[in-house]
Motif scaffolding. Structure first.
Motif, mmCIF file in Angstrom:
data_model
loop_
_atom_site.group_PDB
_atom_site.id
_atom_site.type_symbol
_atom_site.label_atom_id
_atom_site.label_comp_id
_atom_site.label_asym_id
_atom_site.label_seq_id
_atom_site.Cartn_x
_atom_site.Cartn_y
_atom_site.Cartn_z
ATOM 1 N N VAL A 94 0.865 -1.185 0.000
ATOM 2 C CA VAL A 94 0.000 0.000 0.000
ATOM 3 C C VAL A 94 0.897 1.229 0.000
ATOM 4 O O VAL A 94 1.838 1.323 0.797
ATOM 5 C CB VAL A 94 -0.926 0.005 1.238
ATOM 6 C CG1 VAL A 94 -1.702 1.306 1.322
ATOM 7 C CG2 VAL A 94 -1.867 -1.185 1.202
ATOM 8 N N TYR A 95 0.609 2.155 -0.904
ATOM 9 C CA TYR A 95 1.321 3.431 -0.948
ATOM 10 C C TYR A 95 0.428 4.468 -0.294
ATOM 11 O O TYR A 95 -0.735 4.611 -0.646
ATOM 12 C CB TYR A 95 1.615 3.853 -2.390
ATOM 13 C CG TYR A 95 2.576 2.939 -3.089
ATOM 14 C CD1 TYR A 95 3.937 3.147 -2.979
ATOM 15 C CD2 TYR A 95 2.122 1.860 -3.839
ATOM 16 C CE1 TYR A 95 4.838 2.298 -3.600
ATOM 17 C CE2 TYR A 95 3.009 1.014 -4.466
ATOM 18 C CZ TYR A 95 4.363 1.238 -4.352
ATOM 19 O OH TYR A 95 5.249 0.396 -4.967
ATOM 20 N N VAL A 96 0.978 5.189 0.639
ATOM 21 C CA VAL A 96 0.230 6.216 1.344
ATOM 22 C C VAL A 96 0.518 7.554 0.670
ATOM 23 O O VAL A 96 1.594 7.766 0.114
ATOM 24 C CB VAL A 96 0.660 6.239 2.833
ATOM 25 C CG1 VAL A 96 -0.040 7.336 3.592
ATOM 26 C CG2 VAL A 96 0.387 4.887 3.477
ATOM 27 N N ASP A 97 -0.467 8.479 0.720
ATOM 28 C CA ASP A 97 -0.239 9.821 0.189
ATOM 29 C C ASP A 97 1.017 10.426 0.808
ATOM 30 O O ASP A 97 1.437 10.053 1.895
ATOM 31 C CB ASP A 97 -1.434 10.738 0.497
ATOM 32 C CG ASP A 97 -2.658 10.407 -0.340
ATOM 33 O OD1 ASP A 97 -2.510 9.742 -1.378
ATOM 34 O OD2 ASP A 97 -3.756 10.814 0.052
ATOM 35 N N THR A 98 1.568 11.410 0.116
ATOM 36 C CA THR A 98 2.816 12.044 0.543
ATOM 37 C C THR A 98 2.623 12.884 1.810
ATOM 38 O O THR A 98 1.656 13.621 1.946
ATOM 39 C CB THR A 98 3.373 12.920 -0.591
ATOM 40 O OG1 THR A 98 3.564 12.092 -1.741
ATOM 41 C CG2 THR A 98 4.695 13.549 -0.207
ATOM 42 N N LEU A 99 3.585 12.762 2.691
ATOM 43 C CA LEU A 99 3.612 13.498 3.947
ATOM 44 C C LEU A 99 4.720 14.541 3.866
ATOM 45 O O LEU A 99 5.736 14.327 3.199
ATOM 46 C CB LEU A 99 3.891 12.520 5.095
ATOM 47 C CG LEU A 99 3.828 13.045 6.515
ATOM 48 C CD1 LEU A 99 2.400 13.425 6.879
ATOM 49 C CD2 LEU A 99 4.348 11.993 7.479
ATOM 50 N N GLN A 100 4.546 15.647 4.520
ATOM 51 C CA GLN A 100 5.582 16.684 4.576
ATOM 52 C C GLN A 100 6.532 16.387 5.731
ATOM 53 O O GLN A 100 6.103 15.969 6.807
ATOM 54 C CB GLN A 100 4.949 18.062 4.772
ATOM 55 C CG GLN A 100 4.026 18.492 3.650
ATOM 56 C CD GLN A 100 4.764 18.638 2.333
ATOM 57 O OE1 GLN A 100 5.811 19.249 2.254
ATOM 58 N NE2 GLN A 100 4.206 18.048 1.285
ATOM 59 N N LEU A 101 7.832 16.608 5.502
ATOM 60 C CA LEU A 101 8.814 16.430 6.555
ATOM 61 C C LEU A 101 8.451 17.350 7.725
ATOM 62 O O LEU A 101 8.122 18.512 7.530
ATOM 63 C CB LEU A 101 10.221 16.765 6.042
ATOM 64 C CG LEU A 101 11.363 16.448 6.997
ATOM 65 C CD1 LEU A 101 11.421 14.952 7.309
ATOM 66 C CD2 LEU A 101 12.681 16.912 6.407
ATOM 67 N N GLY A 102 8.491 16.842 8.926
ATOM 68 C CA GLY A 102 8.115 17.610 10.108
ATOM 69 C C GLY A 102 6.711 17.290 10.600
ATOM 70 O O GLY A 102 6.342 17.663 11.708
ATOM 71 N N ASP A 103 5.916 16.595 9.764
ATOM 72 C CA ASP A 103 4.567 16.201 10.168
ATOM 73 C C ASP A 103 4.601 14.872 10.916
ATOM 74 O O ASP A 103 5.531 14.073 10.767
ATOM 75 C CB ASP A 103 3.641 16.066 8.955
ATOM 76 C CG ASP A 103 3.230 17.411 8.379
ATOM 77 O OD1 ASP A 103 3.363 18.429 9.078
ATOM 78 O OD2 ASP A 103 2.769 17.435 7.222
ATOM 79 N N THR A 104 3.574 14.639 11.703
ATOM 80 C CA THR A 104 3.400 13.397 12.454
ATOM 81 C C THR A 104 2.149 12.692 11.946
ATOM 82 O O THR A 104 1.128 13.332 11.726
ATOM 83 C CB THR A 104 3.231 13.695 13.959
ATOM 84 O OG1 THR A 104 4.405 14.352 14.420
ATOM 85 C CG2 THR A 104 3.000 12.426 14.755
#
Length: 175
Positions: free
Chosen positions: A64-74
């Protein structure tokens, strides 16, 4: 009299052998809730989130590929593990710890949690070992990427069943 007792013992042993191997053996199951980005938690309750991530599966790669997260997010999501009538043995998260911080949020000071967890458990490293007689467990999972890239995360649940293991593999891309 001796003959009747002997026949009774033979009958009991024979009937007992009929039940050998009839225990319930099921593959342990796992369910994951929505992936919440930067949840704000007050008094143990989620009061707001920045966003949610969605997953896209690749059946041929079984991932499963998850949507992109921004560095610094939890990212936080609820996880539920169930071994039906078998004992849970272990839940383990496999991740590159230099690139991603992952932990299971459990109150290790709580008496019930102390009874649940066996030695070798380290929720801060995504490792839970269970004492016998526990069949279900639910807790939040937190993930904080430490660098950009594509990070594979594997969560495995093990029970004492004949079909003892089940795993979920997903990739978390981070910009």
């Amino acid at each position: 009299m001796k003959k009747s007792l002997f026949l009774l013992i033979i009958l009991a042993l024979t009937m007992n052998s009929c039940f050998h191997g009839t225990g319930v053996n099921t593959t342990p199951q796992m369910q994951f809730g929505h992936l919440l980005v930067n949840p704000r938690i007050v008094d143990g309750k989620i009061v707001s989130v920045k966003d949610t991530l969605f997953g896209h599966s690749s059946e041929e790669l079984e991932i499963v590929y998850v949507d992109t997260l921004q560095l610094g997010d939890t990212v936080m999501f609820m996880a539920f593990f169930d071994s039906y009538m078998n004992n849970l043995v272990n839940v383990n998260a496999t991740v590159d710890t230099t690139r991603v911080k992952l932990w299971f949020q459990l109150d290790t000071e709580d008496e019930q949690t102390r009874k649940l967890l066996a030695s070798g458990s380290d929720p801060q490293k995504g490792v839970l070992n269970f004492n016998p007689m526990y069949y279900q467990v639910s807790f939040p999972v937190f993930i904080v990427p430490q660098e950009t890239g594509s990070h594979p995360i594997k969560i495995t649940v093990v029970s004492d069943s004949e079909y003892s293991m089940n795993s979920a593999l997903f990739t978390l891309p981070v910009k």
